[in-house]
Design an enzyme around this catalytic site. Structure first.
Site, PDB file in Angstrom:
ATOM      1  N   GLU A 127      38.561  44.273  28.189  1.00 23.15           N
ATOM      2  CA  GLU A 127      37.795  44.689  27.015  1.00 23.15           C
ATOM      3  C   GLU A 127      38.513  45.877  26.385  1.00 23.15           C
ATOM      4  OE1 GLU A 127      33.772  45.401  28.345  1.00 23.15           O
ATOM      5  OE2 GLU A 127      33.548  43.308  29.019  1.00 23.15           O
ATOM      6  N   GLU A 365      48.429  40.907  32.730  1.00 26.29           N
ATOM      7  CA  GLU A 365      48.012  40.572  34.115  1.00 26.29           C
ATOM      8  C   GLU A 365      48.225  41.769  35.047  1.00 26.29           C
ATOM      9  OE1 GLU A 365      48.533  36.683  35.738  1.00 26.29           O
ATOM     10  OE2 GLU A 365      48.580  35.794  33.740  1.00 26.29           O
TER      11      GLU A 365
HETATM   12  N1  CAA Z   1      41.328  40.391  46.577  1.00 29.19           N
HETATM   13  C1  CAA Z   1      40.034  40.355  46.959  1.00 29.19           C
HETATM   14  N2  CAA Z   1      39.161  41.367  46.709  1.00 29.19           N
HETATM   15  C2  CAA Z   1      39.642  42.447  46.057  1.00 29.19           C
HETATM   16  C3  CAA Z   1      40.990  42.560  45.663  1.00 29.19           C
HETATM   17  C4  CAA Z   1      41.843  41.471  45.942  1.00 29.19           C
HETATM   18  N3  CAA Z   1      43.128  41.484  45.587  1.00 29.19           N
HETATM   19  N4  CAA Z   1      41.173  43.737  45.050  1.00 29.19           N
HETATM   20  C5  CAA Z   1      40.003  44.369  45.072  1.00 29.19           C
HETATM   21  N5  CAA Z   1      39.065  43.590  45.686  1.00 29.19           N
HETATM   22  C6  CAA Z   1      37.659  43.887  45.948  1.00 29.19           C
HETATM   23  C7  CAA Z   1      37.568  45.118  46.849  1.00 29.19           C
HETATM   24  O1  CAA Z   1      37.618  44.731  48.211  1.00 29.19           O
HETATM   25  C8  CAA Z   1      36.198  45.644  46.485  1.00 29.19           C
HETATM   26  O2  CAA Z   1      35.207  44.835  47.110  1.00 29.19           O
HETATM   27  P1  CAA Z   1      33.871  45.463  47.739  1.00 29.19           P
HETATM   28  O3  CAA Z   1      33.081  45.998  46.591  1.00 29.19           O
HETATM   29  O4  CAA Z   1      33.213  44.302  48.393  1.00 29.19           O
HETATM   30  O5  CAA Z   1      34.318  46.542  48.686  1.00 29.19           O
HETATM   31  C9  CAA Z   1      36.108  45.358  44.978  1.00 29.19           C
HETATM   32  O6  CAA Z   1      37.021  44.268  44.728  1.00 29.19           O
HETATM   33  C10 CAA Z   1      36.511  46.552  44.128  1.00 29.19           C
HETATM   34  O7  CAA Z   1      37.821  46.904  44.510  1.00 29.19           O
HETATM   35  P2  CAA Z   1      38.458  48.323  44.195  1.00 29.19           P
HETATM   36  O8  CAA Z   1      37.512  49.415  44.566  1.00 29.19           O
HETATM   37  O9  CAA Z   1      39.834  48.338  44.765  1.00 29.19           O
HETATM   38  O10 CAA Z   1      38.524  48.246  42.597  1.00 29.19           O
HETATM   39  P3  CAA Z   1      39.085  49.266  41.550  1.00 29.19           P
HETATM   40  O11 CAA Z   1      38.059  49.454  40.496  1.00 29.19           O
HETATM   41  O12 CAA Z   1      39.654  50.476  42.221  1.00 29.19           O
HETATM   42  O13 CAA Z   1      40.254  48.438  40.799  1.00 29.19           O
HETATM   43  C11 CAA Z   1      42.341  47.355  40.440  1.00 29.19           C
HETATM   44  C12 CAA Z   1      41.211  47.718  41.411  1.00 29.19           C
HETATM   45  C13 CAA Z   1      43.383  46.722  41.344  1.00 29.19           C
HETATM   46  C14 CAA Z   1      42.924  48.532  39.712  1.00 29.19           C
HETATM   47  C15 CAA Z   1      41.821  46.289  39.424  1.00 29.19           C
HETATM   48  O14 CAA Z   1      40.903  46.865  38.527  1.00 29.19           O
HETATM   49  C16 CAA Z   1      42.930  45.635  38.657  1.00 29.19           C
HETATM   50  O15 CAA Z   1      43.573  44.706  39.137  1.00 29.19           O
HETATM   51  N6  CAA Z   1      43.183  46.083  37.381  1.00 29.19           N
HETATM   52  C17 CAA Z   1      44.118  45.412  36.524  1.00 29.19           C
HETATM   53  C18 CAA Z   1      43.391  44.323  35.772  1.00 29.19           C
HETATM   54  C19 CAA Z   1      44.312  43.310  35.180  1.00 29.19           C
HETATM   55  O16 CAA Z   1      45.269  42.870  35.802  1.00 29.19           O
HETATM   56  N7  CAA Z   1      44.001  42.919  33.953  1.00 29.19           N
HETATM   57  C20 CAA Z   1      44.745  41.915  33.280  1.00 29.19           C
HETATM   58  C21 CAA Z   1      43.810  40.849  32.781  1.00 29.19           C
HETATM   59  S1  CAA Z   1      44.530  39.335  32.282  1.00 29.19           S
HETATM   60  C22 CAA Z   1      45.458  39.697  30.921  1.00 29.19           C
HETATM   61  O17 CAA Z   1      46.347  40.462  31.005  1.00 29.19           O
HETATM   62  C23 CAA Z   1      45.221  38.985  29.635  1.00 29.19           C
HETATM   63  C24 CAA Z   1      45.655  37.594  29.603  1.00 29.19           C
HETATM   64  O18 CAA Z   1      44.986  36.773  29.025  1.00 29.19           O
HETATM   65  C25 CAA Z   1      46.969  37.188  30.154  1.00 29.19           C
END
Ligand code: CAA
Length: 388
Positions: A127, A365
């Site tokens: 978003e 991504e």
């Molecule tokens: N696999 C499984 N579960 C996962 C995980 C994974 N890889 N990563 C995190 N989780 C789970 C955690 O275990 C946690 O679970 P619980 O609540 O049960 O404990 C929950 O998810 C929250 O995890 P975090 O506390 O680690 O989350 P965070 O808020 O600190 O964020 C982050 C983690 C890795 C930064 C994540 O927000 C992230 O990947 N951000 C990037 C987003 C992204 O890639 N966006 C691109 C979108 S697509 C795009 O680009 C457009 C398109 O159309 C191509």
């Protein structure tokens, strides 16, 4: 490709994808880049070649190929056109949540038309105020009888303007943070679903990247992925773990495609009475680029194989291959422009498009800063050992 290392299906996939890329994609890559229009003729050719569902299990009409097979195809497409590579790969990103989190009925409903190339699918996570911090999204989904009502805006929705389906993430319980997010498959034409602004982009210009507006958008409760609320953030993360090698493969394809052009150009270009490629400084650049591309390709294929093996720890290696391959693509495509000299900076040659297309791979991504964060978190967790 060293054929001994791959299955007959993978060798055949590479051959078919390369043929399609060279005969259908490369000839029209510049035209669609200029027009910033979606190449429906390319989509039709992918469909007719039977490649639309490479990563989808055979029981749902796909080729049952897994992430490595997907990467092989995406690399070949991106070698001819990075935009057409992601235009294809984004359907894996959009459909992975169904594969990892959907009920069997939902898989039966949505995967076969995607596998057949009849329906395209996008991925609505980001978003305006929730990019890297995906968990802070504001789009709401509230239950109303046998429907959910969605309100909010999605940003950076790749392929969203042409997709019939969109996997949209929304908050169903604002008190539960990431555990209050759910995933819905929203069909184009649902009341209150509207495609908004089309981004005017530096690269990958043949793929529309749009805003999606959800204004009291009514979605059947049956479209809640997995049939349970609160699983959406996990579905998104598990999906990104599987999809990031596809971006990395796009990057490898872009880097390889740029090097192919630079090899040809430096061989043909004469300066000081000799071919530019006869200079040792140029040869060292070519050697470095080829080495970096091969290293990136092998890390991508390793990550894909780890994922396809069913191994539980895939997050770190997936982020590593995305980080490395996309940084390599940016460096290689920039160096290739350099090798073309002034011509590299102009549109007379296709090389500048590779550099423009490569840039986004370091951003979408998950930015490469987020990949480093993900890798470091996993490293530190591993070093701390199992939870007591
Ligand atoms: N696999 C499984 N579960 C996962 C995980 C994974 N890889 N990563 C995190 N989780 C789970 C955690 O275990 C946690 O679970 P619980 O609540 O049960 O404990 C929950 O998810 C929250 O995890 P975090 O506390 O680690 O989350 P965070 O808020 O600190 O964020 C982050 C983690 C890795 C930064 C994540 O927000 C992230 O990947 N951000 C990037 C987003 C992204 O890639 N966006 C691109 C979108 S697509 C795009 O680009 C457009 C398109 O159309 C191509």
């Amino acid at each position: 490709m060293i054929e001994e290392l791959y299955t007959p299906q993978q060798i055949e996939l590479e051959r078919r994808a390369r043929e399609l890329a060279e005969t259908v994609m490369r000839p029209v890559a510049a035209k669609y880049d200029v027009e910033q229009a979606y190449p429906w003729e390319v989509q039709q050719a992918i469909k007719e070649a039977g490649l639309s569902g490479v990563w989808i299990p055979q029981e749902y009409g796909g080729l049952g190929g897994g992430v490595l097979d997907l990467c092989i195809v995406v690399e070949e497409f991106s070698r001819a056109c990075g935009g057409m590579g992601v235009g294809f790969a984004v359907n894996a990103l959009g459909s992975f949540p169904i594969m990892v989190g959907g009920t069997d009925e939902q898989k039966q409903r949505w995967l076969p038309p995607i596998a057949a190339g009849e329906k395209l699918i996008a991925f609505g996570l980001s978003e305006k105020e929730a990019g890297s911090d995906a968990g802070s999204m504001k789009t709401r989904a509230e239950r109303d009888g046998d429907h959910y009502v969605l309100n909010g805006e999605k940003k950076w929705n790749t392929g969203g303007a042409v997709a019939s389906l969109n996997t949209v993430f929304a908050v169903t319980n604002p008190d539960r943070g990431a555990r209050g997010i759910s995933a819905f498959v929203v069909e184009k034409g649902s009341p209150g679903y509207r495609v908004g602004k089309h981004e005017d982009k530096m690269g990958i210009r043949c793929v529309p990247v749009v805003e999606i507006h959800l204004e009291d958008c009514r979605v059947p409760a049956d479209n809640l992925l997995g049939g349970r609320e609160g699983l959406g953030f996990k579905h998104a993360m598990v999906t990104l773990d599987r999809a990031r090698p596809g971006v990395a493969a796009q990057a490898v394809g872009l880097a390889q495609g740029a090097l192919d052009l630079a090899m040809q150009y430096t061989h043909e270009r004469q300066q000081f009475g000799q071919s530019v490629s006869s200079f040792q400084g140029v040869q060292w650049m070519l050697a470095d680029m080829a080495t970096q591309i091969e290293a990136a390709r092998q890390l991508v294929h390793h990550a894909a194989r780890v994922i396809d093996s069913g191994h539980k720890q895939i997050t770190k290696v997936s982020a590593m291959c995305k980080l490395m391959a996309t940084d390599v693509a940016m460096k290689v495509t920039t160096d290739c422009v350099q090798l073309f000299g002034g011509y590299g900076y102009c549109k007379d040659y296709p090389i500048e498009k590779y550099m423009r297309d490569a840039k986004i791979t370091q951003i979408y991504e998950g930015t490469n800063q987020i990949q480093r964060l993900v890798i470091a978190r996993n490293l530190l967790r591993e070093a701390a050992g199992p939870a007591k």
